[in-house]
Design a protein around this motif. Structure first.
Motif, PDB file in Angstrom:
ATOM      1  N   ARG A 175      -6.337   3.377  -9.736  1.00  0.00           N
ATOM      2  CA  ARG A 175      -7.155   4.316 -10.488  1.00  0.00           C
ATOM      3  C   ARG A 175      -7.280   3.808 -11.926  1.00  0.00           C
ATOM      4  O   ARG A 175      -6.286   3.430 -12.539  1.00  0.00           O
ATOM      5  N   SER A 192      -2.450   9.092 -10.436  1.00  0.00           N
ATOM      6  CA  SER A 192      -3.388   9.110 -11.558  1.00  0.00           C
ATOM      7  C   SER A 192      -2.761   8.429 -12.765  1.00  0.00           C
ATOM      8  O   SER A 192      -1.534   8.471 -12.947  1.00  0.00           O
ATOM      9  N   ASP A 212      -2.677   9.581 -15.564  1.00  0.00           N
ATOM     10  CA  ASP A 212      -2.100  10.648 -16.375  1.00  0.00           C
ATOM     11  C   ASP A 212      -0.973  11.394 -15.669  1.00  0.00           C
ATOM     12  O   ASP A 212      -0.655  12.532 -16.011  1.00  0.00           O
ATOM     13  N   ASP A 240      -8.967   4.690 -15.748  1.00  0.00           N
ATOM     14  CA  ASP A 240      -9.618   5.631 -16.646  1.00  0.00           C
ATOM     15  C   ASP A 240     -10.598   4.835 -17.510  1.00  0.00           C
ATOM     16  O   ASP A 240     -10.315   4.507 -18.672  1.00  0.00           O
TER      17      ASP A 240
END
Length: 426
Positions: free
Chosen positions: A30, A102, A104, A32
């Motif tokens: 993943r 993720s 985060d 960002d």
């Protein structure tokens, strides 16, 4: 503490414990993209930056890391904010639907928590409520038993307080973490292993309780409130908490022991550092006792971005996003070396400390090649958080696999080398 370094690691090469790695890593990756800047905007070669992530992928391919998150800032801007692996469903032997991690996701910093907890002491010093040269007994009189009345706060933060471990007759079960007063009392009553307080011996968890007690008594503040009010909220962190509230635990991954089990001298070394066997320490980190307690030296949960924000703030002299968190002189004091490099009696390798941070070395140190100005902290083998003024970078690499497998350690070094190669000195 008469343990000698083994000449060669002694490992159990029974059935190793690893995760299933897909052929196409994109399934577990993943990015960002909205957070990442163009590397050229901060003076970096995009190909070299891509090489950093390739090094992370090589680490993941070992099967020793169920999940990894990385945030790299250069000149204060995010260059990489990525994750690879699974929140759940792909731990060693784990069954169930795969849930990708993720960027985060909060992950435990383990011993990198020490550096952040130390900043609470530095904040008190900034407020004029204590000085690093003050004696610990000025605020915790009972700590003075058996000659420990000579220990300064600076020595405590630099692993020179003489109490690197709990007494041998103490049961180090996770339930002990729930009894703060007992932990503090035992350390106050403990006999120091060095009555002159000159020998450096890494205090894996012990010093954190005395640090926390200083914050509580001097600051008249709960540690949760101090961490949130003095650091997490001003920095805009998503998490940065001691432990994890029950409502957030489904958002965080478990920690797993992976690879071969340490045996012989290596197993004794691991126990000397951790206080318990390697697999026991890993299992304990998933218990309610660990997640519900305050362990200043070992259980801060944060996202990689949260951790990077802390070190970026330090890199920028105490300011982040236009908010003044610490004064410049406070930062200088926090990262200033305490003495010269010394052979550590617990870790059994040479390392320098400041009052709260592990320091880099030349020509190669904990944070990669030519990292003599770097400061940060290691957590449970391969969690790494640091800043390097020479390269103008702040980095946080968090992971969930706990392993002493040589390949995993070599690939971790490979990530640091790739970062150093991509981020030339400025």
């Amino acid at each position: 503490m008469n343990l000698a370094l083994p000449r060669m690691p002694v490992l159990s090469f029974g059935r190793p414990t690893r995760v299933v790695v897909p052929r196409k890593l994109a399934e577990h990756t993943r990015i960002d993209a909205a957070a990442e800047c163009d590397p050229r905007d901060v003076g970096l070669d995009p190909k070299a930056v891509a090489g950093i992530w390739t090094a992370v992928e090589r680490l993941y391919r070992t099967g020793l890391q169920p999940a990894i998150t990385l945030v790299l800032r250069r000149r204060g801007r995010i260059v990489l904010k990525r994750s690879i692996g699974c929140l759940r469903g792909n731990g060693p032997g784990e069954r169930g639907p795969l849930v990708p991690l993720s960027p985060d996701t909060p992950i435990c910093l383990f011993s990198a928590s020490k550096a952040i907890s130390a900043l609470l002491i530095h904040k008190l010093a900034e407020q004029g409520k204590l000085r690093l040269e003050d004696l610990v007994v000025d605020y915790i009189p009972e700590f003075g038993a058996h000659g420990k009345h000579r220990v300064t706060i600076r020595q405590l933060l630099a692993h020179r307080a003489g109490v690197p471990a709990l007494p041998d007759d103490v049961d180090p079960s996770p339930e002990l973490l729930r009894d703060w007063d007992r932990c503090v009392r035992m350390l106050c009553e403990a006999k120091p292993f060095d009555v002159h307080f000159e020998r450096q011996a890494y205090h894996a968890l012990t010093a954190g309780y005395i640090v926390g007690e200083l914050v509580r008594r001097v600051g008249q503040i709960d540690l949760h409130d101090a961490l949130n009010g003095w650091l997490a909220r001003p920095l805009g962190c998503r998490h940065l908490t001691y432990g994890l509230p029950e409502a957030r635990r489904d958002d965080a991954p478990h920690h797993w022991m992976t690879g071969p089990r340490p045996l012989g001298p290596l197993a004794r070394l691991a126990k000397d550092i951790l206080g318990v066997e390697f697999d026991v320490a890993t299992a304990a980190s998933n218990t309610d006792a660990f997640l519900s307690s305050v362990v200043p030296a070992g259980n801060i949960y944060a996202t990689a971005d949260d951790a990077s924000r802390v070190f970026q703030m330090l890199l920028d002299g105490g300011e982040f996003g236009g908010v003044r968190v610490l004064q410049p002189h406070t930062v200088r004091e926090a990262i200033h070396p305490v003495g010269r490099i010394q052979w550590d009696a617990t870790l059994h390798f040479p390392i320098r400390f400041s009052a709260g941070f592990m320091l880099g070395e030349e020509p190669f140190g904990l944070f990669g090649p030519h990292c003599g100005e770097a400061f940060g902290h290691l957590g449970f083998m391969t969690v790494l958080c640091w800043a390097d003024p020479r390269r103008d970078i702040s980095v946080a690499m968090l992971n969930t696999g706990k392993s002493i497998a040589p390949m995993g350690l070599l690939r971790t070094v490979g990530v640091m080398n790739a970062i150093a190669h991509a981020c030339k000195p400025v």
